[in-house]
Design a protein around this motif. Structure first.
Motif, short mmCIF file in Angstrom:
data_model
loop_
_atom_site.label_atom_id
_atom_site.label_comp_id
_atom_site.label_asym_id
_atom_site.label_seq_id
_atom_site.Cartn_x
_atom_site.Cartn_y
_atom_site.Cartn_z
N VAL A 57 -13.43 39.02 -18.39
CA VAL A 57 -13.24 37.68 -18.96
C VAL A 57 -13.68 36.60 -17.96
O VAL A 57 -14.39 35.64 -18.31
CB VAL A 57 -11.75 37.48 -19.35
N ALA A 58 -13.31 36.77 -16.70
CA ALA A 58 -13.62 35.77 -15.67
C ALA A 58 -15.12 35.67 -15.42
O ALA A 58 -15.64 34.59 -15.11
CB ALA A 58 -12.88 36.10 -14.37
N LEU A 100 0.63 39.60 -17.36
CA LEU A 100 -0.74 39.10 -17.53
C LEU A 100 -1.21 38.39 -16.27
O LEU A 100 -1.51 39.07 -15.30
CB LEU A 100 -0.85 38.20 -18.77
N VAL A 101 -1.26 37.04 -16.26
CA VAL A 101 -1.72 36.34 -15.06
C VAL A 101 -0.56 35.52 -14.50
O VAL A 101 -0.04 34.63 -15.17
CB VAL A 101 -2.89 35.38 -15.39
N PRO A 128 -6.43 25.25 -10.99
CA PRO A 128 -7.12 25.14 -12.29
C PRO A 128 -7.78 26.44 -12.75
O PRO A 128 -7.77 26.73 -13.95
CB PRO A 128 -8.18 24.05 -12.03
N ILE A 129 -8.30 27.22 -11.83
CA ILE A 129 -8.96 28.47 -12.26
C ILE A 129 -7.92 29.49 -12.72
O ILE A 129 -8.09 30.17 -13.73
CB ILE A 129 -9.86 29.01 -11.12
N THR A 130 -6.82 29.57 -11.98
CA THR A 130 -5.73 30.45 -12.41
C THR A 130 -5.25 30.07 -13.81
O THR A 130 -5.06 30.94 -14.67
CB THR A 130 -4.55 30.36 -11.40
N ALA A 138 -4.93 31.17 -19.54
CA ALA A 138 -5.09 30.75 -20.95
C ALA A 138 -6.02 31.70 -21.69
O ALA A 138 -5.73 32.14 -22.81
CB ALA A 138 -5.62 29.32 -21.00
N LEU A 139 -7.13 32.06 -21.04
CA LEU A 139 -8.08 32.98 -21.68
C LEU A 139 -7.42 34.35 -21.97
O LEU A 139 -7.62 34.93 -23.04
CB LEU A 139 -9.30 33.20 -20.78
#
Lengths: 277, 277
Positions: A208-209, A239-240, A258-260, A265-266
């Motif tokens: 995904v990333a 999850l994350v 922000p990336i985390t 969210a994804l």
């Protein structure tokens, strides 16, 4: 009602037991796997089944049915089950051993486990962790060995920390039950490549990333941690999960970055029939 | 009749079971110890009880009774037991855990195990072994972790070998269930000092041997093996077992040597109430 499937027979959960000659009890010998059920669907089940069979093979244990038969049992189990937010654990043990050492006919257990998600504020603020030097044996195999992680629980509690990140010879590996990721100063998403259990959630996150960021699977050295802009862990149940502090030092600005947040969210938006190609 | 004691209750052996929520089954979390019963006496019991309590403490588990109370239970167990040549195994597990991870009230199991001694020709000819690179986690603690040793069983069988000797970073440590000794060209009796479980039989042998030979506890490097005049292992069930071949190479002349035979005779002559001072 809650129940457990053992070797083809459904038992009341309270009556699900193994004879003490089982090699899990005598020698800690067995493997397991654990996946989530979402809207009556076993999430990413193909990947979890593959890993379960691979773990068994690594310990010379034979799952006593084919993948497709086991999948049929899992679907039946889900139909009968009345839990809502839960996961299913499959355990395969070394069986009832005559001499308490030589593996026998394996015992296969399937059981539902209610999932208690972490408190929302953990996701909002991030968790605080410590590091510990330890290398799990046969880390690529999801064996029953959680001795180090469980032994460290009182220490975590005393220090009011949430989890422990293992390293060995200055290289970061994994958490007892989760994988580690960091985001560096160039916004690259980096995760350890070796001496770990490859989490299914970890592998999905990498995929995904990679649509949005540069992703690297490689050794991460302890002395890279102070340069991390962000850090998080991935696991089937969490999850994350953002990490805000490691060994008393803030990660980046000390709040989830922000990336985390974006990756979290994804991952939360993955459809219940998602499958890695 | 054969029976098992679990948490204060005697059960028929066939009915001795643990609920699957026990942490031994879920996470391989527990410790044990095993001693011989000779002429209705628990051999070297003080040492085994000390080690059992130390192992438990190492994993933050609490034996649910004092040493003297456990000893009283053991004596009662021996009185009731009808086995002849046997040993008693005590297992202490992480207990029935609500979340399959956090230790709960430990389960304590006491059970008699018939001992099948090795064939006499093994003692006469010595055993053939291979080496394997592996370091057990928390080796000083008699935990349930025998994953590597059991995983290697098919390989031993295929090669028609009797046991596997672990080494790590070129230093010899131990067998899965026994300790290693060698006799060098100067007739010194040498055994590894670190990263091992200190066997009770090992410690007794060191004491017994020191009356007759120079004994050294120190690191033994792999490349010292070709210079060994003799080699043997020690364990609770095997006492002193000569080793005639390691990784396809003969040890000394390839037959049990005089010092091994002498020490074996001394160990076999220990009185049933022997105790290390």
């Amino acid at each position: 009602m809650s129940f457990t499937w053992i070797n083809g027979i459904y038992k009341k959960d309270s009556e699900a037991s193994l004879h003490i000659s089982d090699l899990a009890i005598q020698r800690g010998y067995g493997v397991f796997d654990f996946f989530r059920v979402r809207q009556k669907r076993p999430f990413l089940i193909g990947h979890y089944l593959d890993r379960f069979f691979n773990s068994a093979e690594r310990l010379n244990l034979t799952v006593p049915m084919s993948k497709s038969s086991l999948l049929a049992v899992i679907h039946e189990f889900i139909e009968k089950n009345e839990l809502t937010d839960y996961g299913i654990k499959m355990i395969l043990t070394g069986g009832y051993s005559d001499d308490s050492y030589t593996p026998a006919k394996p015992n296969l257990i399937i059981r539902g486990h209610q999932i208690t998600p972490p408190a929302p504020k953990k996701y909002q603020q991030g968790i605080r962790i410590m590091t510990n030097e330890h290398q799990r044996g046969t880390p690529e195999c999801k064996s029953l060995d959680y001795r180090q992680g469980i032994t460290l629980l009182p220490q975590l509690q005393k220090k009011e920390l949430d989890d422990v990140l293992y390293y060995f010879e200055n290289k970061i590996t994994e958490f007892p039950r989760s994988n580690f990721f960091m985001v560096d100063q160039k916004n690259r998403v980096i995760t350890p490549a070796r001496h770990i259990l490859e989490g299914i959630t970890r592998n999905v996150l990498i995929t995904v990333a990679a649509n949005h960021y540069s992703v690297e699977e490689r050794d991460i050295f302890l002395d890279e941690l102070p340069n991390a802009r962000e850090a998080f862990l991935t696991s089937t149940t969490k999850l994350v999960m953002p990490i805000c502090e490691i060994d008393g030092s803030k990660v980046g600005s000390g709040v989830p970055g922000p990336i985390t947040k974006h990756l979290s969210a994804l991952m939360n938006q993955l459809p219940s029939d998602y499958h890695l190609s």
